[in-house]
Design an enzyme around this catalytic site. Sequence first.
Site, PDB file in Angstrom:
ATOM      1  N   HIS A 185      49.598  74.952 102.985  1.00  0.00           N
ATOM      2  CA  HIS A 185      49.035  75.676 101.828  1.00  0.00           C
ATOM      3  C   HIS A 185      48.571  74.737 100.719  1.00  0.00           C
ATOM      4  O   HIS A 185      47.943  75.160  99.751  1.00  0.00           O
ATOM      5  CB  HIS A 185      50.010  76.738 101.300  1.00  0.00           C
ATOM      6  CG  HIS A 185      51.176  76.235 100.503  1.00  0.00           C
ATOM      7  ND1 HIS A 185      51.206  76.307  99.131  1.00  0.00           N
ATOM      8  CD2 HIS A 185      52.345  75.681 100.872  1.00  0.00           C
ATOM      9  CE1 HIS A 185      52.373  75.825  98.700  1.00  0.00           C
ATOM     10  NE2 HIS A 185      53.076  75.440  99.734  1.00  0.00           N
TER      11      HIS A 185
ATOM     12  N   CYS B  77      57.801  74.726  91.706  1.00  0.00           N
ATOM     13  CA  CYS B  77      59.145  75.264  91.920  1.00  0.00           C
ATOM     14  C   CYS B  77      60.059  74.997  90.743  1.00  0.00           C
ATOM     15  O   CYS B  77      61.089  75.646  90.589  1.00  0.00           O
ATOM     16  CB  CYS B  77      59.759  74.731  93.208  1.00  0.00           C
ATOM     17  SG  CYS B  77      59.369  73.053  93.496  1.00  0.00           S
TER      18      CYS B  77
HETATM   19  C1  LIG Z   1      55.525  66.597  97.324  1.00  0.00           C
HETATM   20  C2  LIG Z   1      55.933  67.933  97.843  1.00  0.00           C
HETATM   21  N1  LIG Z   1      56.809  68.008  98.864  1.00  0.00           N
HETATM   22  C3  LIG Z   1      57.201  69.181  99.383  1.00  0.00           C
HETATM   23  C4  LIG Z   1      56.737  70.380  98.886  1.00  0.00           C
HETATM   24  C5  LIG Z   1      57.208  71.671  99.466  1.00  0.00           C
HETATM   25  O1  LIG Z   1      56.230  72.243 100.303  1.00  0.00           O
HETATM   26  P1  LIG Z   1      56.274  73.801 100.678  1.00  0.00           P
HETATM   27  O2  LIG Z   1      55.802  74.546  99.477  1.00  0.00           O
HETATM   28  O3  LIG Z   1      55.334  73.904 101.847  1.00  0.00           O
HETATM   29  O4  LIG Z   1      57.670  74.114 101.059  1.00  0.00           O
HETATM   30  C6  LIG Z   1      55.830  70.361  97.811  1.00  0.00           C
HETATM   31  C7  LIG Z   1      55.350  71.627  97.216  1.00  0.00           C
HETATM   32  O5  LIG Z   1      55.082  71.700  96.036  1.00  0.00           O
HETATM   33  C8  LIG Z   1      55.415  69.110  97.293  1.00  0.00           C
HETATM   34  O6  LIG Z   1      54.551  69.031  96.279  1.00  0.00           O
END
Ligand SMILES: Cc1ncc(COP(=O)(O)O)c(C=O)c1O
Length: 380
Positions: free
Chosen positions: A200, A323
């Site tokens: 995504h 997040c």
């Molecule tokens: C550097 C990084 N790693 C991991 C993730 C997590 O990915 P997902 O949203 O597919 O769980 C993100 C999402 O913001 C990210 O920016």
Amino acid sequence: MIYFDNSATTKPYKEVLDSFVTVSSEFFGNPSSLHSMGGQAEKLLSQAREQIAQLIKVKPAELYFTSGGTESNNLAIKGAALLNRNKGRHLITSSVEHASVQAAMEQLERDGFEITYLPVDEKGRVSAGAVEKAIKKETSLISIMQVNNEVGTVQPIKEIGQMLKKYPTILFHVDTVQAIGKVPLSLSENRVDFCSLSAHKFHGLKGTGALFIRGGTRIQPLFSGGNQERMVRSGTENVAGAVAMAKALRMTLAKSEREMERMKKIQSILRTGLNGIEGVQIHTPIDNAAPHIINFSIKGIKSEVFIHALEQKGIFVSTTSACSSKKKSPSRTLLAMGVPEALAESAIRISLSFDNTEDEAMTAIKAFEDTANQLGRVMK
Ligand SMILES: Cc1ncc(COP(=O)(O)O)c(C=O)c1O
């Protein structure tokens, strides 16, 4: 509407949605079923794996589909740490990783592992030398992200990989979630054992992603179940999501080749424009930064207030990472870079996709300036 929050998520391409709908409606069999509908689904899954493998120049057998970046990070880190726990219980990471790495490390720490969280410099970088200094006899895994999701700093992955050639038993995980299509990394030339992808973030669908596991490297699976994905990741495969991910990756990498210079120009317009606004401090470094992120603070104006005021003008930006943006605490990354807490509480992240335009950047700068002036007057 100007959407400048592409590091949180991107809009799925129409072709990506179309392929998801077609596969979901016409080829909905379970790839594990023995009949021909199962066979068709299995074939589509293999094709998606082959296409993605070809695009990132790895072998199809080294690619495992997951539900996204969070799962891939957890699977690599916990899966490798748990399998090797009798050989060594020391892991190394940086203090600016995504929450899915940081929290996985903290969980392992509570379970008896020792974790070294390396500091970063004022640009948000770790050094290969600091990584090497932290290595102990018991070190089993190192996890360092390629591009920081909050400020866009690019970590010295090649140098760390080069240095790790001297330590063949230590596994190296790289979170490339923010880097795909923006900052190239050759997995075959660099000594990377695990690499996490999330669809995504490149116009694929939420809840789809992959983990690259170098051939010959083993991990302990985290889910028990039907042993799908060659016993590494149980759970009925999201065939339509995988096909959509392959399409999104192909389209993104093609756009990246055509549009990279334009994206850099937009970033530079934003940087110049922001520098001209009173009270702005830019946190994204000029060197070793990804082309799609620019993080800044406007002194004295809280991030949430600025974001909501901009939203009224149809401009969507973000505080820090998606997040953590609902949490009130200031960005861990900015604090680790030595940004004072009061300034970190004013941080704004702009993140671009290849669909943004120079006009949008100029409109946004004008809106940033007007909004900063309006809010600045109210705050005085
Ligand atoms: C550097 C990084 N790693 C991991 C993730 C997590 O990915 P997902 O949203 O597919 O769980 C993100 C999402 O913001 C990210 O920016």
